[in-house]
Design a protein around this motif. Structure first.
Motif, short mmCIF file in Angstrom:
data_model
loop_
_atom_site.label_atom_id
_atom_site.label_comp_id
_atom_site.label_asym_id
_atom_site.label_seq_id
_atom_site.Cartn_x
_atom_site.Cartn_y
_atom_site.Cartn_z
N UNK A 60 -6.30 10.53 -10.31
CA UNK A 60 -6.05 9.99 -8.97
C UNK A 60 -6.21 11.11 -7.94
N UNK A 61 -7.35 11.17 -7.22
CA UNK A 61 -7.45 12.13 -6.12
C UNK A 61 -6.61 11.64 -4.94
N UNK A 62 -5.84 12.54 -4.35
CA UNK A 62 -4.93 12.11 -3.28
C UNK A 62 -4.87 13.17 -2.19
N UNK A 63 -5.14 12.76 -0.98
CA UNK A 63 -5.04 13.66 0.18
C UNK A 63 -4.28 12.94 1.28
N UNK A 64 -3.09 13.42 1.58
CA UNK A 64 -2.24 12.81 2.62
C UNK A 64 -2.03 11.32 2.37
N UNK A 65 -1.49 10.99 1.20
CA UNK A 65 -1.31 9.60 0.80
C UNK A 65 0.16 9.22 0.66
N UNK A 66 1.07 9.97 1.27
CA UNK A 66 2.49 9.67 1.13
C UNK A 66 2.84 8.26 1.62
N UNK A 67 2.10 7.75 2.57
CA UNK A 67 2.42 6.42 3.13
C UNK A 67 2.16 5.30 2.13
N UNK A 68 1.21 5.48 1.22
CA UNK A 68 0.86 4.38 0.32
C UNK A 68 1.32 4.61 -1.12
N UNK A 69 1.64 5.85 -1.49
CA UNK A 69 2.01 6.14 -2.87
C UNK A 69 3.17 5.29 -3.39
N UNK A 70 4.24 5.05 -2.63
CA UNK A 70 5.34 4.25 -3.17
C UNK A 70 4.93 2.85 -3.60
N UNK A 71 3.84 2.32 -3.02
CA UNK A 71 3.37 0.98 -3.39
C UNK A 71 2.29 0.99 -4.46
N UNK A 72 1.78 2.18 -4.80
CA UNK A 72 0.67 2.22 -5.75
C UNK A 72 0.98 3.01 -7.01
N UNK A 73 1.49 4.23 -6.88
CA UNK A 73 1.69 5.08 -8.05
C UNK A 73 2.63 4.47 -9.09
N UNK A 74 3.75 3.84 -8.70
CA UNK A 74 4.61 3.24 -9.73
C UNK A 74 3.87 2.21 -10.59
N UNK A 75 2.88 1.53 -10.02
CA UNK A 75 2.14 0.54 -10.82
C UNK A 75 1.29 1.20 -11.90
N UNK A 76 0.82 2.40 -11.64
CA UNK A 76 0.08 3.14 -12.67
C UNK A 76 1.02 3.66 -13.75
N UNK A 184 -6.57 -5.43 1.54
CA UNK A 184 -5.53 -6.11 2.30
C UNK A 184 -6.13 -6.97 3.41
N UNK A 185 -5.64 -8.18 3.58
CA UNK A 185 -6.09 -9.07 4.66
C UNK A 185 -4.86 -9.72 5.31
N UNK A 186 -4.22 -8.96 6.17
CA UNK A 186 -3.02 -9.47 6.84
C UNK A 186 -3.19 -9.52 8.35
N UNK A 187 -3.76 -8.48 8.95
CA UNK A 187 -3.95 -8.49 10.39
C UNK A 187 -5.15 -9.38 10.75
N UNK A 271 -5.72 -3.06 -3.13
CA UNK A 271 -5.55 -1.94 -2.22
C UNK A 271 -4.36 -2.22 -1.32
N UNK A 272 -3.48 -1.23 -1.19
CA UNK A 272 -2.30 -1.40 -0.34
C UNK A 272 -2.48 -0.70 1.00
N UNK A 273 -3.67 -0.15 1.24
CA UNK A 273 -3.89 0.57 2.49
C UNK A 273 -4.10 -0.42 3.64
N UNK A 274 -3.33 -0.29 4.71
CA UNK A 274 -3.49 -1.21 5.85
C UNK A 274 -4.59 -0.75 6.80
#
Length: 402
Positions: A60-76, A184-187, A271-274
């Motif tokens: 998992x390459x990650x650069x400044x991903x603290x905003x999305x990690x709580x919703x993604x990393x636990x699933x891995x 993601x398709x919310x907005x 993808x959990x990225x907004x």
């Protein structure tokens, strides 16, 4: 003077009629002869669970991903994989505590073992993401895994995702099994732009052609299961170290080295990225669109003309036909628009969006046209493709912090 204006109007209407006929012909060709790209029933191929499960390393390459990690990393970490599996998160110079957060999430949850490492700044000729991937693969090779799962930091996987991917690869003899994560398709803007993004990708790389013997090759970078020996044969990632659109480059390298590919749409990989604003989506597309065109002005010009002919001409022909009373222009334009909208409906259903959005595809295509042109403008201003704050003004350029 009046007669001249009348002749000019007739000539203009005739041109629109001819062009709308070409647009309709293009849509009929796309409908029937482009690998049925518009169908969304390309799920994971038939699979049987192996008698013994191979080892897998997840990179998992990650650069400044603290905003999305709580919703993604636990699933891995929570993957219910019967064999040996391990996760390597490569913290690529983050300034937001990505690595520390990943360690904290792993401490809170029992599951797959996690290693967090940092590769340092990429050398000249490498994109930052692929340099991080290379570091992760180097660490993984010490475990001698049969497969590598390359997945982005914003991707959340269902608990059996890894199990299903490995079973499909083993059963089908695939060297790459990749799934296009559900974005993601919310907005409002996500609903308008995101399904079209996947639709256009499938039009460029029809999924049914990717598994064949032809030259079409692609993968979806958010979820790529790669056989380790295929990565060695194709010299992944070194052979594609400068690639900004790394998923397509990876697939092409594997296929050219004799590997077998599979790509389809995912049901339970998200993808959990907004992307709440048009600006966010614009940046997502424009940062790499010109790279997709190989930084070639002639290809850009052809793309602009092609987009205009296929997506913009039909509604224009309908309006011109209505204003001038040209039944031929209106009917041809409406027919092309109808075929266009009809091919888009399956993708809207896949994203659980209302079918009335389908007739708006010409507007969305116009936005993509502008994004593509903007990408070329940024490139020629020296601010080319970008990934997580690094820009690459030309292939092989030294990344700049931004």
């Amino acid at each position: 003077m009046g007669q001249t204006a009348h002749v000019s109007a007739d000539a203009w209407t005739a041109v629109v009629t001819v062009v709308s006929a070409l647009s309709l012909a293009a849509w009929l060709w796309l409908l029937l002869a482009r690998g049925f790209f518009w169908r969304t029933d390309v799920g994971l191929p038939a699979r049987e669970e192996p008698g013994s499960w191979p080892s897998v390393c997840v990179v998992v390459p990650a650069r400044d991903e603290a905003a999305v990690l709580p919703a993604s990393l636990p699933s891995l970490l929570a993957q219910t994989y019967p064999g040996r599996a391990e996760v390597f998160l490569i913290d690529d110079g983050s300034t937001d505590g990505t690595g520390e957060l990943a360690c904290e999430l792993a401490r809170r949850q029992e599951g797959l073992p996690l290693t967090v490492a940092s590769p340092g700044e990429p050398p000249a000729g490498w994109t930052g993401k692929l340099w991080a991937v290379r570091h992760g693969i180097d660490l993984a090779r010490a475990r001698e895994p049969e497969f590598l799962l390359l997945t982005d930091a914003d991707i959340a996987h269902a608990p059996d995702s890894l199990r299903r991917l490995v079973a499909a690869a083993r059963t089908g003899g695939f060297d790459v099994v990749s799934q296009m994560a559900r974005l993601r398709v919310e907005s409002v803007w996500e609903r308008l732009v995101v399904p079209a993004f996947v639709y256009f990708f499938a039009q460029l790389y029809p999924f049914r052609w990717i598994g064949g013997k032809g030259r079409t090759a692609a993968a979806a970078g958010g979820c790529v299961l790669l056989r380790t020996d295929a990565a060695v044969r194709a010299r992944i990632p070194d052979a594609i170290r400068h690639a900004v659109i790394d998923d397509v480059a990876l697939a092409r390298a594997v296929k050219e080295s004799g590997g077998r590919l599979w790509l389809g749409l995912a049901d339970r990989v998200d993808s959990v990225r907004p992307y709440p604003r048009l600006h966010d989506l614009w940046r997502m597309v424009s940062r790499s669109a010109y790279a997709q065109l190989r930084h070639n002005p002639l290809v850009l010009a052809g793309t602009v003309v092609g987009l205009a002919l296929v997506y913009l001409v039909p509604p224009v022909a309908v309006v011109v036909g209505a204003v001038t009373g040209s039944t031929a222009a209106a009917v041809l334009g409406a027919a092309a628009w109808l075929v266009m909208a009809g091919t888009y409906v399956p993708m809207l259903r896949h994203y659980r969006q209302p079918p009335w959005l389908a007739p708006l595809l010409p507007f969305t295509a116009f936005l993509y046209l502008l994004m593509t042109v903007d990408s070329a403008v940024l490139h020629h201003r020296g601010r080319g493709a970008a990934w997580k704050g690094r820009t690459y003004a030309r292939p092989g350029a030294v990344p700049e912090e931004g």
